[in-house]
Motif scaffolding. Structure first.
Motif, mmCIF file in Angstrom:
data_model
loop_
_atom_site.group_PDB
_atom_site.id
_atom_site.type_symbol
_atom_site.label_atom_id
_atom_site.label_comp_id
_atom_site.label_asym_id
_atom_site.label_seq_id
_atom_site.Cartn_x
_atom_site.Cartn_y
_atom_site.Cartn_z
ATOM 1 N N VAL A 145 5.223 26.922 55.349
ATOM 2 C CA VAL A 145 4.751 27.738 56.440
ATOM 3 C C VAL A 145 5.523 27.182 57.699
ATOM 4 O O VAL A 145 6.157 28.143 58.798
ATOM 5 C CB VAL A 145 3.537 27.493 56.806
ATOM 6 C CG1 VAL A 145 2.821 28.312 57.799
ATOM 7 C CG2 VAL A 145 2.419 27.981 55.297
ATOM 8 N N GLY A 167 9.539 28.162 57.749
ATOM 9 C CA GLY A 167 9.844 29.442 58.021
ATOM 10 C C GLY A 167 10.293 30.476 56.755
ATOM 11 O O GLY A 167 10.492 29.808 55.765
ATOM 12 N N ASP A 168 10.258 31.523 57.065
ATOM 13 C CA ASP A 168 10.445 32.380 55.827
ATOM 14 C C ASP A 168 12.000 32.564 55.060
ATOM 15 O O ASP A 168 12.298 32.918 54.216
ATOM 16 C CB ASP A 168 9.989 33.985 55.920
ATOM 17 C CG ASP A 168 10.415 34.340 57.216
ATOM 18 O OD1 ASP A 168 11.378 34.002 57.678
ATOM 19 O OD2 ASP A 168 9.738 35.384 57.575
ATOM 20 N N GLN A 169 12.798 31.897 56.244
ATOM 21 C CA GLN A 169 14.228 32.218 55.842
ATOM 22 C C GLN A 169 14.656 30.550 55.397
ATOM 23 O O GLN A 169 15.852 30.315 55.230
ATOM 24 C CB GLN A 169 15.042 32.594 56.682
ATOM 25 C CG GLN A 169 14.481 34.103 57.033
ATOM 26 C CD GLN A 169 15.551 34.687 58.344
ATOM 27 O OE1 GLN A 169 16.490 33.935 58.934
ATOM 28 N NE2 GLN A 169 15.455 35.920 58.500
ATOM 29 N N ALA A 170 13.973 29.672 55.166
ATOM 30 C CA ALA A 170 14.172 28.342 55.014
ATOM 31 C C ALA A 170 14.740 28.284 53.512
ATOM 32 O O ALA A 170 14.171 28.522 52.375
ATOM 33 C CB ALA A 170 13.130 27.366 55.276
#
Lengths: 521, 314
Positions: free
Chosen positions: B37, B40-43
């Protein structure tokens, strides 16, 4: 050697559905632009960082594109045009790119930009940017003299210039002294027409005209993110106002002259005033239903195609509201890779529950549960999936809807984790930049694995020197992705901006905020 | 007095410990993996692992709790991920805005709330009482978010009296500072005025029916002295209790008001932290607010003894 220079940069003579070049807010008989004044712009929130190499959010990019410039930029036809480069030359084997830099370009610090700065910037980009994989094929950067920069590649890449023009995670040029700075820790110094003046987090940010700016005199006028940029404003002040009603109030009281993201249902409050107007910024992105091809039911292509057959796009866009236009393709109409009427698109907007039921029967569907995952953060996504759930129920699918937070939802889609069959998202600049930009998204979001036809089409794409050949490969790619329902296209979408009519000369290029050439009457 | 403060501080220590543990549990209560969370969504998986390690999420629960408490004891409240700075420094930058808003709001609330509450009590069972109590009921019932938006439309757009949003620091221009805060502080006060008026009325009704008030009147004291001096002084303990609650609600209510009026204060920082899933920031601010509320309660206890010499804690 192939010479690529100025207006014909990477355009290859393709006839495009050109945008009208007339600017907004100015009549042909209008007076000369006025110099001076401060434009106050109300935006939803402030940037977290102004480091261009790690920035992908709109609130960051709408500042960054006014402060920094790259070697190349998108023009108003969404093709590539030079910006800090005067000319680019690609070797015949597409493994060496030579950039001749414009002379006399100054950073905001007063130093002249040279090839050493370009080299240091791209080296830093490879180190810190989440988009660095796009430079994975680079073998070496060379700066043989102050105005020549060379990129040598390990293997041919005919679309390198298209990669470099991306407006998100932009390849902006920073002074060489910034090379070793960590992500988000640079000094905000670029070559753009504005320089950073003041930044109070959560409150406002001010950029002022850079009097040492060297415009691209080879161009007649502005052109997308490039061209000859003229700055009439003394300064622009970004005010961060999260509430749409308050943004509109600030516009009505004259405290701001431009306001971003006006909800469709509130546009009337702006338009009822004679001195204000609403501008449609379109297209901004494309909305999609993502189908997880590696989880349960939707690993079966017949099931995926059944789901696509049941979808009625009109019902979805009616429910979500906003600015939407039907488009079956993964490129915007005014871009080089848009295929228009050149091929049939049987996968799009089928609204045929009977066909869906027939495909489900052929797939051996036995009323197993199909999981839809959406999130609580974005109302349009939640509404979309609620409508989709009803459409699938009508076709005989046993649907279970799960709501999580956006970060979890997005991470599940990007990483192929979690237990879900369908979800939804919006893709932005991929529709402008084309197949090379789409590739990681196409494979990651629906978790595509083992599709030889798709892999082959991409190989064809990267090896094709001619744009027509690449468009043919792009058709095959979309036939695989959309025809096999890994993703189901919903529509192209846009947004609304409100402005005072005394703000003149806005570009109708639907990109990220461009403040050059604007003036206040 | 010093003894009283020492005792109260010692009594507050367990409360602070519980608040600290609750703030720590925020991370543990997150659905899924907090590292995913936060990253992040691009990790990438490497980035997620790095976040997990940097937050110590790869260590056993009790060890993490021990480290958390140890760092707190050393004055470390953590660092914000989205701002790349310490929580204390991020709060320090925004605290003047929130304190200005809360302070001005209380400056409006206290005289208005006490005055109309006292008037309602004095004129009890008359139309004045009914009017005041109806207005107070409306004040505590209307959502602050909605009334704030209506106020912007009326006072900024239609009448043009105040700016619709934004903040001007006091040091930059005291007049513009006041002008930028009057509307948001008034909106924040609406709930508080209603609450304080009802509390004051209730306390004053109790006091005004006491024998000593009748005695004061029979001695021929003026109504102003009888009610304003003898009556109000005796109702003050209840009003002080209400003030403690008011300071807390002013800080809490500023979250919504700062959002509507685009004020760069701590409330808006928290909202952005939540939206960006910046949990270390939310955790740190929550903890500092927890400490502040403990301090407010301590101050209220001390004020009791000043307002009413009969109050003793020993």
């Amino acid at each position: 050697m192939t010479m690529i220079g100025r207006r014909d940069f990477c355009r290859n003579g393709l006839a495009l559905g050109a945008l009208a070049a007339l600017p907004l807010g100015i009549s042909p008989a209008s007076a000369e632009p006025k110099r001076g004044g401060t434009l106050v712009y109300a935006t939803v929130s402030g940037p977290g960082t102004l480091d261009p190499h790690v920035s992908s959010s709109a609130v960051e990019l709408e500042v960054i594109h006014n402060l920094f410039e790259g070697l190349v930029a998108l023009d108003n036809q969404n093709a590539t045009r030079p910006m800090l480069a005067a000319k680019a030359t690609a070797s015949d084997d597409a493994r060496t790119y030579t950039f001749e830099l414009r002379r006399g370009v100054k950073f905001h610090s007063g130093e002249e930009m040279t090839a050493a700065d370009v080299k240091a910037s791209l080296e830093r980009y490879q180190r810190v940017s989440p988009n660095a994989k796009n430079l994975a094929d680079v073998e070496a950067y060379e700066a043989p003299d102050p105005y020549t920069f060379i990129i040598r590649l390990k293997q041919p890449n005919v679309v390198l210039l298209d990669v470099l023009k991306t407006p998100i995670f932009p390849f902006m040029i920073l002074p060489a002294a910034q090379k070793d700075k960590a992500a988000r820790e640079i000094d905000v110094v670029g070559t753009g027409p504005f320089a950073l003046s003041e930044w109070v987090k959560d409150s406002h940010l001010v950029i002022k005209r850079f009097d040492g700016y060297a415009p691209d005199t080879s161009a007649a006028g502005r052109d997308g993110y490039g061209g000859r940029k003229t700055v009439y404003l003394d300064a622009a002040r970004y005010r961060f106002i999260p509430e749409a009603t308050t943004r509109i109030a600030a516009l009505q009281t004259g405290e701001v002259q431009l306001a971003s993201t006006i909800p469709t249902e509130l546009r009337g409050r702006v338009e009822e005033r004679g001195d204000l107007a609403v501008r449609q910024v379109f297209p901004v992105g494309g909305t999609y239903i993502i189908v997880n091809s590696q989880y349960g039911l939707t690993a079966n292509v017949l099931i995926r195609q059944a789901l696509a057959a049941a979808i009625d796009i009109g019902e979805i866009t009616d429910a979500t509201g906003g600015i939407n236009k039907a488009n079956p393709w993964m490129s915007f109409p005014n871009t080089p890779y848009y295929l228009g009427e050149t091929a049939p698109t049987p996968w799009y907007d089928q609204k045929d529950p009977a066909k869906a039921a027939e495909l489900l029967k052929r797939a051996g569907y036995k009323n197993e549960k199909l999981i839809i995952e959406t999130n609580s953060n974005y109302q349009w996504m939640r509404t979309t999936m609620l409508v989709v759930a009803e459409q699938l129920k009508a076709a005989g699918v046993n649907v279970d809807l799960k709501v999580v937070d956006w970060t979890t939802n997005a991470a599940h889609m990007q990483q192929g984790t979690g237990e879900w069959n369908l979800s939804t998202t919006l893709f932005g600049p991929d529709h402008i930049l084309g197949p090379q930009q789409w590739r990681p998204m196409i494979y990651a979001f629906p978790s595509i694995k083992g599709n030889d036809a798709l892999d082959g089409a991409y190989k064809e794409f990267f090896a094709a020197p001619d744009l027509d050949q690449r468009r043919a490969a792009w058709l095959k790619i979309q036939q695989q992705v959309l025809g096999n329902a890994y993703m189901i296209k919903i529509a192209d979408s846009g947004r609304l901006a409100g402005y005072a009519k005394r703000l003149k000369n806005q570009s109708d290029y639907p990109g990220i905020l461009q403040l050059w050439d604007l003036y206040l009457d | 007095m010093l003894r009283l403060i020492t005792i109260k501080l010692l009594q507050a220590a367990p409360v602070i410990l519980v608040v600290s543990i609750l703030a720590f549990l925020l991370m543990s209560l997150l659905p899924g993996d907090p590292a995913v969370v936060i990253a992040g969504d691009q990790a990438s998986p490497e980035a997620i692992a790095a976040v997990r390690h940097s937050l110590g999420l790869d260590r056993p629960f009790l060890e993490r709790l021990g480290i958390w408490l140890l760092r707190l004891a050393q004055g470390e409240f953590g660092s914000s991920l989205m701002l790349n700075q310490s929580v204390l420094s991020a709060m320090g930058e925004r605290l003047p805005v929130t304190l200005s808003l809360a302070g001005l709001s209380l400056a409006i609330t206290l005289p208005v709330g006490i005055l109309i509450g006292s008037i309602a009590a004095y004129y009890r069972q008359t139309w004045v009482d009914s009017l005041v109590m109806t207005v107070a009921l409306v004040g505590v019932s209307i959502p602050g978010f909605w009334i704030a938006i209506l106020a912007v439309i009326l006072f900024s757009v239609v009448l043009g009296w105040f700016p619709s949003s934004g903040y001007v620091p006091f040091a930059q221009d005291p007049v513009l500072w006041l002008r930028s805060l009057v509307l948001p502080a008034s909106m924040l006060s609406l709930f508080q005025i209603g609450f304080l008026a009802r509390m004051t009325r209730s306390a004053m009704l109790d006091v005004l029916s006491q024998d000593f008030i009748r005695t004061a009147r029979s001695k021929g004291l003026s109504e102003w002295v009888t009610v304003g001096k003898h009556g109000f002084r005796n109702a003050l303990v209840l009003v002080i209790t209400a003030m403690g609650i008011l300071v807390s609600t002013a800080l809490g209510g500023s979250v919504v008001i700062e959002q509507v009026f685009a004020l760069p204060g701590v409330g808006r920082l928290v909202v952005q932290g939540i939206m960006a899933r910046d949990y270390p920031l939310v955790q740190g601010v929550m903890l500092i607010y927890g400490f502040a509320f403990v301090a407010i309660n301590l101050a209220v206890d001390v004020l009791y003894t000043l307002a009413d010499p009969r109050v003793r804690y020993d």
